[in-house]
Design a protein around this motif. Structure first.
Motif, PDB file in Angstrom:
ATOM      1  N   THR A 193       0.838  -1.203   0.000  1.00 20.63           N
ATOM      2  CA  THR A 193       0.000   0.000   0.000  1.00 20.63           C
ATOM      3  C   THR A 193       0.871   1.251   0.000  1.00 20.63           C
ATOM      4  O   THR A 193       2.049   1.214   0.352  1.00 20.63           O
ATOM      5  N   ARG A 194       0.266   2.360  -0.385  1.00 23.82           N
ATOM      6  CA  ARG A 194       0.958   3.651  -0.310  1.00 23.82           C
ATOM      7  C   ARG A 194       1.209   4.044   1.143  1.00 23.82           C
ATOM      8  O   ARG A 194       2.204   4.689   1.453  1.00 23.82           O
ATOM      9  N   GLU A 195       0.302   3.648   2.022  1.00 17.96           N
ATOM     10  CA  GLU A 195       0.484   3.939   3.447  1.00 17.96           C
ATOM     11  C   GLU A 195       1.747   3.259   3.969  1.00 17.96           C
ATOM     12  O   GLU A 195       2.473   3.824   4.790  1.00 17.96           O
ATOM     13  N   SER A 196       1.994   2.053   3.484  1.00 14.34           N
ATOM     14  CA  SER A 196       3.199   1.338   3.885  1.00 14.34           C
ATOM     15  C   SER A 196       4.448   2.086   3.417  1.00 14.34           C
ATOM     16  O   SER A 196       5.417   2.230   4.174  1.00 14.34           O
ATOM     17  N   MET A 197       4.432   2.572   2.197  1.00  9.80           N
ATOM     18  CA  MET A 197       5.562   3.329   1.668  1.00  9.80           C
ATOM     19  C   MET A 197       5.788   4.596   2.473  1.00  9.80           C
ATOM     20  O   MET A 197       6.920   4.954   2.785  1.00  9.80           O
ATOM     21  N   ARG A 198       4.695   5.270   2.837  1.00 12.47           N
ATOM     22  CA  ARG A 198       4.824   6.510   3.615  1.00 12.47           C
ATOM     23  C   ARG A 198       5.359   6.228   5.018  1.00 12.47           C
ATOM     24  O   ARG A 198       6.139   7.009   5.562  1.00 12.47           O
ATOM     25  N   ALA A 199       4.940   5.098   5.602  1.00  7.99           N
ATOM     26  CA  ALA A 199       5.416   4.736   6.942  1.00  7.99           C
ATOM     27  C   ALA A 199       6.926   4.558   6.955  1.00  7.99           C
ATOM     28  O   ALA A 199       7.602   4.905   7.929  1.00  7.99           O
ATOM     29  N   VAL A 200       7.472   4.026   5.858  1.00 10.67           N
ATOM     30  CA  VAL A 200       8.918   3.845   5.761  1.00 10.67           C
ATOM     31  C   VAL A 200       9.609   5.178   5.495  1.00 10.67           C
ATOM     32  O   VAL A 200      10.622   5.513   6.137  1.00 10.67           O
ATOM     33  N   LEU A 201       9.070   5.951   4.581  1.00  3.59           N
ATOM     34  CA  LEU A 201       9.710   7.206   4.183  1.00  3.59           C
ATOM     35  C   LEU A 201       9.780   8.232   5.312  1.00  3.59           C
ATOM     36  O   LEU A 201      10.676   9.066   5.336  1.00  3.59           O
ATOM     37  N   LYS A 202       8.851   8.163   6.255  1.00  5.01           N
ATOM     38  CA  LYS A 202       8.847   9.169   7.326  1.00  5.01           C
ATOM     39  C   LYS A 202       9.914   8.911   8.388  1.00  5.01           C
ATOM     40  O   LYS A 202      10.189   9.778   9.222  1.00  5.01           O
ATOM     41  N   LEU A 203      10.526   7.722   8.353  1.00  3.94           N
ATOM     42  CA  LEU A 203      11.526   7.400   9.369  1.00  3.94           C
ATOM     43  C   LEU A 203      12.845   8.124   9.092  1.00  3.94           C
ATOM     44  O   LEU A 203      13.318   8.143   7.962  1.00  3.94           O
ATOM     45  N   PRO A 204      13.461   8.697  10.119  1.00  4.31           N
ATOM     46  CA  PRO A 204      14.766   9.341   9.942  1.00  4.31           C
ATOM     47  C   PRO A 204      15.901   8.322  10.073  1.00  4.31           C
ATOM     48  O   PRO A 204      15.703   7.196  10.539  1.00  4.31           O
ATOM     49  N   ARG A 205      17.089   8.718   9.673  1.00  6.00           N
ATOM     50  CA  ARG A 205      18.276   7.904   9.919  1.00  6.00           C
ATOM     51  C   ARG A 205      18.512   7.831  11.428  1.00  6.00           C
ATOM     52  O   ARG A 205      18.080   8.700  12.189  1.00  6.00           O
ATOM     53  N   LEU A 206      19.224   6.792  11.853  1.00  9.68           N
ATOM     54  CA  LEU A 206      19.445   6.575  13.277  1.00  9.68           C
ATOM     55  C   LEU A 206      20.073   7.793  13.950  1.00  9.68           C
ATOM     56  O   LEU A 206      19.622   8.229  15.017  1.00  9.68           O
ATOM     57  N   GLN A 207      21.101   8.362  13.321  1.00 11.47           N
ATOM     58  CA  GLN A 207      21.794   9.504  13.928  1.00 11.47           C
ATOM     59  C   GLN A 207      20.834  10.677  14.129  1.00 11.47           C
ATOM     60  O   GLN A 207      20.835  11.322  15.183  1.00 11.47           O
ATOM     61  N   ASN A 208      20.022  10.958  13.109  1.00 12.64           N
ATOM     62  CA  ASN A 208      19.083  12.074  13.199  1.00 12.64           C
ATOM     63  C   ASN A 208      18.009  11.812  14.242  1.00 12.64           C
ATOM     64  O   ASN A 208      17.592  12.723  14.975  1.00 12.64           O
ATOM     65  N   LEU A 209      17.551  10.569  14.316  1.00 16.90           N
ATOM     66  CA  LEU A 209      16.519  10.218  15.281  1.00 16.90           C
ATOM     67  C   LEU A 209      17.011  10.462  16.702  1.00 16.90           C
ATOM     68  O   LEU A 209      16.308  11.071  17.519  1.00 16.90           O
ATOM     69  N   VAL A 210      18.220  10.018  16.999  1.00 18.63           N
ATOM     70  CA  VAL A 210      18.767  10.203  18.350  1.00 18.63           C
ATOM     71  C   VAL A 210      18.968  11.684  18.649  1.00 18.63           C
ATOM     72  O   VAL A 210      18.605  12.164  19.737  1.00 18.63           O
ATOM     73  N   MET A 211      19.502  12.415  17.699  1.00 18.73           N
ATOM     74  CA  MET A 211      19.799  13.831  17.944  1.00 18.73           C
ATOM     75  C   MET A 211      18.534  14.676  18.091  1.00 18.73           C
ATOM     76  O   MET A 211      18.577  15.765  18.665  1.00 18.73           O
ATOM     77  N   GLN A 212      17.395  14.179  17.605  1.00 18.06           N
ATOM     78  CA  GLN A 212      16.127  14.872  17.810  1.00 18.06           C
ATOM     79  C   GLN A 212      15.711  14.862  19.276  1.00 18.06           C
ATOM     80  O   GLN A 212      14.977  15.736  19.726  1.00 18.06           O
ATOM     81  N   HIS A 213      16.171  13.868  20.020  1.00 10.24           N
ATOM     82  CA  HIS A 213      15.666  13.657  21.377  1.00 10.24           C
ATOM     83  C   HIS A 213      16.730  13.757  22.463  1.00 10.24           C
ATOM     84  O   HIS A 213      16.380  13.895  23.639  1.00 10.24           O
ATOM     85  N   VAL A 214      17.991  13.670  22.108  1.00  8.37           N
ATOM     86  CA  VAL A 214      19.058  13.632  23.106  1.00  8.37           C
ATOM     87  C   VAL A 214      19.894  14.898  23.009  1.00  8.37           C
ATOM     88  O   VAL A 214      20.438  15.212  21.946  1.00  8.37           O
ATOM     89  N   ASP A 215      19.989  15.645  24.117  1.00  9.62           N
ATOM     90  CA  ASP A 215      20.719  16.909  24.072  1.00  9.62           C
ATOM     91  C   ASP A 215      22.176  16.763  24.497  1.00  9.62           C
ATOM     92  O   ASP A 215      22.997  17.611  24.180  1.00  9.62           O
ATOM     93  N   HIS A 216      22.510  15.717  25.221  1.00  8.08           N
ATOM     94  CA  HIS A 216      23.915  15.461  25.533  1.00  8.08           C
ATOM     95  C   HIS A 216      24.139  13.953  25.511  1.00  8.08           C
ATOM     96  O   HIS A 216      23.202  13.170  25.646  1.00  8.08           O
TER      97      HIS A 216
END
Length: 257
Positions: A193-216
């Motif tokens: 489904t297109r929803e499945s494709m969008r669910a994958v595309l919205k995920l960030p790379r690991l480094q970006n995901l961590v840096m969104q939430h961790v300040d130190h």
């Protein structure tokens, strides 16, 4: 008649996250929880035991008491955290010895390692992969791989962690071969489904995901997670090696000063 009584424990980490609207845990609390979890798994692995079902639901806080953190300018508190970081690992119903048949499917979907999905068999490293997924969830408040379908799951892994090694894809068993085409993951061509494709595309790379939430400590945590979430099981950190990682070691050194 003999009666067995279990000690009274607090909520699971999953229940605590749900109760607090899935707000991320502070990084220092993630470190304390991760260290205890790895110590528990290192002990199991030393006994030749593989848990096979590590997830936030199977990690209980010892105390049910909350504490309030970070007072705002208006006098209100912005976040609840566990009063005690002490945890206990539970649910050993799926635990296996390392010499048992390791060809069947293990682990709850969201915490399932790639070698399990691809039908390679599994061993101690499948627990390590699950721990990596759990730590990301604790520091972000969200399940890393929120999916119920194998191809989408593998595509999410590639989105967050980069391409799966070709040799791992080529070794897929007959059940998983339908997810591979011409030596690579059959994505997005195989998406249902297109929803499945969008669910994958919205995920960030690991480094970006961590840096969104961790300040130190973000760099140290990223390095640890890369070791826990290595695709090739033999390249993953062991539980004991992970405990010696600088993410934990630097904090211990500061406490000893």
């Amino acid at each position: 008649m003999t009666q067995q009584v279990c000690e009274k424990l607090g909520p699971s980490l999953y229940d605590f996250l749900r109760k607090t609207a899935y707000r991320p845990f502070p990084i220092d609390l993630v470190r304390e929880l991760g260290e205890q979890l790895l110590e528990s798994v290192a002990f199991m692995h030393a006994l030749k035991l593989i848990h096979t079902d590590l997830k936030p639901e199977n990690i209980l806080l010892v105390s049910s008491e909350d504490a309030k953190l970070a007072e705002n300018k208006d006098g209100s508190f912005s976040k609840k955290v566990p009063k005690s970081s002490a945890i206990k690992l539970i649910d050993f119903g799926s635990t296996a010895y390392d010499h048992q048949d390791c060809s069947y499917i293990v682990s709850t979907r969201h915490y399932r390692a790639p070698e399990v999905i691809l039908g390679h068999g599994w061993s101690y490293p499948c627990d390590i992969w699950s721990i990596g997924c759990i730590l990301v969830e604790l520091c972000s408040g969200e399940t890393l791989f929120q999916t119920h379908e194998n191809l989408e799951h593998l595509a999410m892994m590639e989105r967050v962690l980069g391409p799966l090694p070709r040799h791992m894809l080529e070794r897929a068993d007959h059940h998983a071969q339908k997810y591979i085409r011409r030596g690579r993951l059959n994505w997005p061509e195989g998406a249902t489904t297109r929803e499945s494709m969008r669910a994958v595309l919205k995920l960030p790379r690991l480094q970006n995901l961590v840096m969104q939430h961790v300040d130190h400590s973000a760099g140290d945590l990223i390095g640890l997670l890369q070791g826990l979430l290595a695709y090739e099981p033999s390249a993953r950190l062991t539980a004991q090696e992970a405990l010696s990682h600088r993410f934990f070691r630097r904090h211990r050194e500061r406490r000893s000063l």
